[in-house]
Design an enzyme around this catalytic site. Structure first.
Site, PDB file in Angstrom:
ATOM      1  N   LYS A 221      19.662  -8.888   5.376  1.00 51.11           N
ATOM      2  CA  LYS A 221      18.446  -8.243   4.840  1.00 51.11           C
ATOM      3  C   LYS A 221      18.015  -7.093   5.746  1.00 51.11           C
ATOM      4  CE  LYS A 221      14.268 -10.084   5.901  1.00 51.11           C
ATOM      5  NZ  LYS A 221      13.346  -9.095   6.505  1.00 51.11           N
ATOM      6  N   ASN A 222      18.001  -7.352   7.053  1.00 49.07           N
ATOM      7  CA  ASN A 222      17.482  -6.337   7.977  1.00 49.07           C
ATOM      8  C   ASN A 222      18.413  -5.135   8.143  1.00 49.07           C
ATOM      9  OD1 ASN A 222      15.232  -7.865   8.278  1.00 49.07           O
ATOM     10  ND2 ASN A 222      15.607  -8.480  10.398  1.00 49.07           N
TER      11      ASN A 222
ATOM     12  N   CYS B  95       0.018  -8.664   9.979  1.00 44.71           N
ATOM     13  CA  CYS B  95       0.566  -9.812   9.261  1.00 44.71           C
ATOM     14  C   CYS B  95       0.442 -11.018  10.166  1.00 44.71           C
ATOM     15  CB  CYS B  95       1.992  -9.580   8.837  1.00 44.71           C
ATOM     16  SG  CYS B  95       3.172  -9.661  10.164  1.00 44.71           S
TER      17      CYS B  95
ATOM     18  N   ARG C 226       1.536  -5.426  14.115  1.00 45.89           N
ATOM     19  CA  ARG C 226       2.515  -4.488  13.543  1.00 45.89           C
ATOM     20  C   ARG C 226       2.074  -3.015  13.623  1.00 45.89           C
ATOM     21  NH1 ARG C 226       6.185  -8.385  11.321  1.00 45.89           N
ATOM     22  NH2 ARG C 226       7.749  -6.810  11.641  1.00 45.89           N
TER      23      ARG C 226
ATOM     24  N   ASP D  78      13.612 -13.780  15.782  1.00 48.57           N
ATOM     25  CA  ASP D  78      13.735 -14.301  14.420  1.00 48.57           C
ATOM     26  C   ASP D  78      14.408 -15.680  14.351  1.00 48.57           C
ATOM     27  OD1 ASP D  78      12.464 -12.110  13.441  1.00 48.57           O
ATOM     28  OD2 ASP D  78      14.224 -11.173  12.537  1.00 48.57           O
TER      29      ASP D  78
ATOM     30  N   ARG E 238      11.532 -14.148   0.650  1.00 50.97           N
ATOM     31  CA  ARG E 238      11.616 -12.761   1.132  1.00 50.97           C
ATOM     32  C   ARG E 238      12.938 -12.514   1.850  1.00 50.97           C
ATOM     33  NH1 ARG E 238       7.626 -11.661   5.268  1.00 50.97           N
ATOM     34  NH2 ARG E 238       9.108  -9.994   5.509  1.00 50.97           N
TER      35      ARG E 238
HETATM   36  C1  UD1 Z   1      12.425  -5.916  13.060  1.00 49.66           C
HETATM   37  C2  UD1 Z   1      12.923  -6.974  12.107  1.00 49.66           C
HETATM   38  C3  UD1 Z   1      12.226  -8.295  12.367  1.00 49.66           C
HETATM   39  C4  UD1 Z   1      12.356  -8.691  13.825  1.00 49.66           C
HETATM   40  C5  UD1 Z   1      11.946  -7.562  14.743  1.00 49.66           C
HETATM   41  C6  UD1 Z   1      12.222  -7.842  16.209  1.00 49.66           C
HETATM   42  C7  UD1 Z   1      13.507  -5.722  10.139  1.00 49.66           C
HETATM   43  C8  UD1 Z   1      13.185  -5.389   8.733  1.00 49.66           C
HETATM   44  N1  UD1 Z   1      12.669  -6.537  10.758  1.00 49.66           N
HETATM   45  O1  UD1 Z   1      11.041  -5.758  12.809  1.00 49.66           O
HETATM   46  O2  UD1 Z   1      12.817  -9.281  11.529  1.00 49.66           O
HETATM   47  O3  UD1 Z   1      11.538  -9.809  14.087  1.00 49.66           O
HETATM   48  O4  UD1 Z   1      12.650  -6.351  14.400  1.00 49.66           O
HETATM   49  O5  UD1 Z   1      13.566  -8.111  16.405  1.00 49.66           O
HETATM   50  O6  UD1 Z   1      14.515  -5.300  10.680  1.00 49.66           O
HETATM   51  N2  UD1 Z   1       5.843  -2.102  18.120  1.00 49.66           N
HETATM   52  C9  UD1 Z   1       4.899  -1.214  18.606  1.00 49.66           C
HETATM   53  N3  UD1 Z   1       4.793   0.012  17.997  1.00 49.66           N
HETATM   54  C10 UD1 Z   1       5.579   0.382  16.950  1.00 49.66           C
HETATM   55  C11 UD1 Z   1       6.546  -0.538  16.466  1.00 49.66           C
HETATM   56  C12 UD1 Z   1       6.653  -1.778  17.085  1.00 49.66           C
HETATM   57  O7  UD1 Z   1       4.186  -1.513  19.544  1.00 49.66           O
HETATM   58  O8  UD1 Z   1       5.437   1.498  16.450  1.00 49.66           O
HETATM   59  C13 UD1 Z   1       5.983  -3.443  18.754  1.00 49.66           C
HETATM   60  C14 UD1 Z   1       5.757  -4.601  17.797  1.00 49.66           C
HETATM   61  O9  UD1 Z   1       4.394  -4.911  17.663  1.00 49.66           O
HETATM   62  C15 UD1 Z   1       6.535  -5.703  18.463  1.00 49.66           C
HETATM   63  C16 UD1 Z   1       7.710  -4.960  19.116  1.00 49.66           C
HETATM   64  O10 UD1 Z   1       7.322  -3.592  19.165  1.00 49.66           O
HETATM   65  O11 UD1 Z   1       5.760  -6.301  19.465  1.00 49.66           O
HETATM   66  C17 UD1 Z   1       9.020  -5.067  18.375  1.00 49.66           C
HETATM   67  O12 UD1 Z   1       8.833  -4.752  17.015  1.00 49.66           O
HETATM   68  P1  UD1 Z   1       9.950  -4.008  16.162  1.00 49.66           P
HETATM   69  O13 UD1 Z   1      11.246  -4.083  16.913  1.00 49.66           O
HETATM   70  O14 UD1 Z   1       9.452  -2.679  15.758  1.00 49.66           O
HETATM   71  O15 UD1 Z   1      10.031  -4.947  14.886  1.00 49.66           O
HETATM   72  P2  UD1 Z   1      10.275  -4.481  13.391  1.00 49.66           P
HETATM   73  O16 UD1 Z   1      11.156  -3.302  13.340  1.00 49.66           O
HETATM   74  O17 UD1 Z   1       8.967  -4.438  12.680  1.00 49.66           O
END
Ligand code: UD1
Length: 420
Positions: free
Chosen positions: A22-23, A119, A124, A308, A400
């Site tokens: 999915k990711n 969420c 996020r 995850d 999902r």
């Molecule tokens: C992706 C995965 C999710 C997984 C996560 C971490 C997908 C669709 N989802 O989520 O399943 O749990 O990686 O491996 O691929 N952060 C910030 N600022 C930003 C973006 C992120 O501070 O602009 C922080 C987040 O709050 C979190 C950390 O960075 O604490 C990691 O998040 P991120 O790697 O961005 O996760 P996702 O891409 O949302």
């Protein structure tokens, strides 16, 4: 609302074919926005998040079709007119929708994308996504819950250094830079295998993109994209989930459709816990483990232990003799499954971002509530090994991200059914 009913303590045995990731599918679908040529993506898991991304692309104007039988998605955007809006109604259930921001902005020089909002597992934020796009020349404002981005003369290649690692922000930056004018260097990138899958897909579309350091990528942007056929990689998290199911209550489960070389950390942890595994390059056999041992782990970006799989491995820790700990380093509120596991008889204490699990506990079936995707599946795992009946409410979270979960478990002799 649908529920899953599980009658626990049934030994599992059989074969499980892992679905596509999915990711990996979500950013690859978003990257299709860049290209007007025909794209065929196979091995796509037809889970709710993927369907939502297809809906989002349709809303934007993409000519995208799902072939359910062949698990394929076909996109043909020749002469299609796009709108550059990603509305709240499509982003509120799937936060990864923000990944369309980079491609829309890069291709059409403007985009209006709903802020994904918070969420259950944390706030996020999207600051890292925006930082990268600003470096590429975007002008960005936030208004009425929307990200308003513009790049009057198009995006231009740039040097981007992320202050911390984010999977989604790395993907947004990579996709945007692939269509920008000139060369970009992106450093402190996430290196998850799903990022590599996105890179492989972009390469197939004719983007010159390569790793030039451990966490550094060089991209030569191009507007001359080619038609592409691409097969999505397997789902690492689904794989880990079923290995843990096998470790909990399996006698012999064979998992196929995978590449074990990208599962190093997970397999190392499971082996240390005493899980009996026979590992081949594209297949894993899980045999009945004699004794599960406690362990301490910390979640971290790849190649570390994935957040995850944190909720799932916690269930296995309830079966280990002694004290295990999990330090959750990625999301601030990812222990939502703990109160439910405690209701089923687990002994778990939480202090800040560390959970201490004391085992071994005999779990008892209970009526429990799913709160997010991975928390839900941990409750299913707990139900499989618990005495009597477990009812998992709010299974839409599971849908999902897990394709045919009940069918795959039933094939391995689990007593699991869905109440509509
Ligand atoms: C992706 C995965 C999710 C997984 C996560 C971490 C997908 C669709 N989802 O989520 O399943 O749990 O990686 O491996 O691929 N952060 C910030 N600022 C930003 C973006 C992120 O501070 O602009 C922080 C987040 O709050 C979190 C950390 O960075 O604490 C990691 O998040 P991120 O790697 O961005 O996760 P996702 O891409 O949302």
């Amino acid at each position: 609302m649908q529920k899953l009913i599980i009658k626990g303590k049934r030994n599992l045995s059989g074969n499980i074919k892992i679905s596509g990731s999915k990711n990996a599918t979500l950013p690859i679908l978003a990257a299709s926005i860049l290209n007007n040529q025909k794209i065929e993506i196979s091995n796509t898991p037809l889970v709710k998040d993927v369907i939502t991304m297809v809906e989002l692309l349709k809303y934007i104007g993409s000519n995208i079709k799902i072939n359910y039988k062949r698990k394929k998605i076909v996109i043909n955007n020749k002469k299609k007119k796009f709108r550059t809006l990603a509305p709240y109604k499509l982003l509120k259930t799937m936060r990864a929708g923000v990944i369309v921001l980079g491609p829309l902005l890069s291709k059409f020089k403007k985009a209006k994308v709903s802020l994904p909002g918070g969420c259950a597992i944390g706030t996020r934020p999207v600051n890292l996504h925006l930082l990268a796009l600003k470096k590429l020349g975007a002008n960005i404002k936030i208004k009425n819950g929307y990200i308003l981005a513009k790049a009057k003369n198009g995006l231009r290649g740039a040097k981007i250094k992320f202050p911390s690692i984010s999977v989604g922000a790395t993907e947004n930056a990579i996709i945007a830079a692939s269509y920008a004018d000139g060369v970009s260097y992106i450093s402190n990138c996430a290196t998850e295998p799903e990022i590599q899958d996105l890179i492989n897909f972009l390469k197939k579309m004719n983007v010159n993109i390569n790793w030039v350091g451990k966490r550094k990528i060089k991209i030569e942007g191009t507007k001359k994209l080619k038609s592409a056929n691409y097969k999505i990689m397997f789902d690492r998290i689904e794989t880990g989930t079923f290995i843990i199911a096998g470790a909990l209550i399996g006698t012999k489960i064979v998992i196929s459709g995978i590449e074990t070389k990208v599962l190093k950390k997970e397999l190392q942890v499971l082996k240390k816990m005493g899980v009996k595994l026979e590992i081949k390059s594209k297949e894993i056999k899980i045999l009945k483990s004699r004794k599960i041992k406690p362990i301490s782990i910390t979640t971290a970006p790849y190649p570390g232990f994935p957040t995850d799989l944190q909720a799932q491995i916690m269930v296995l820790m309830t079966k280990a003799n002694g004290i295990s700990t999990i330090k959750e380093n990625i999301f601030e509120n990812r222990f939502m499954h703990v109160p439910e596991l405690i209701r089923m008889g687990a002994k778990i204490n939480i202090l800040d971002n560390v959970a201490k699990i004391t085992g071994s506990s005999n779990l008892n079936g209970a009526e429990v509530m799913a709160t997010d995707l991975r928390a839900s599946v941990s409750l299913v795992l707990a139900g499989l090994v618990a005495k009597n009946k477990t009812t998992v409410n709010r299974v839409y979270h599971l849908d999902r991200g897990y394709e045919f979960l009940e069918k795959k478990l039933k094939n391995c002799k689990a007593a699991i059914s869905r109440l509509h």
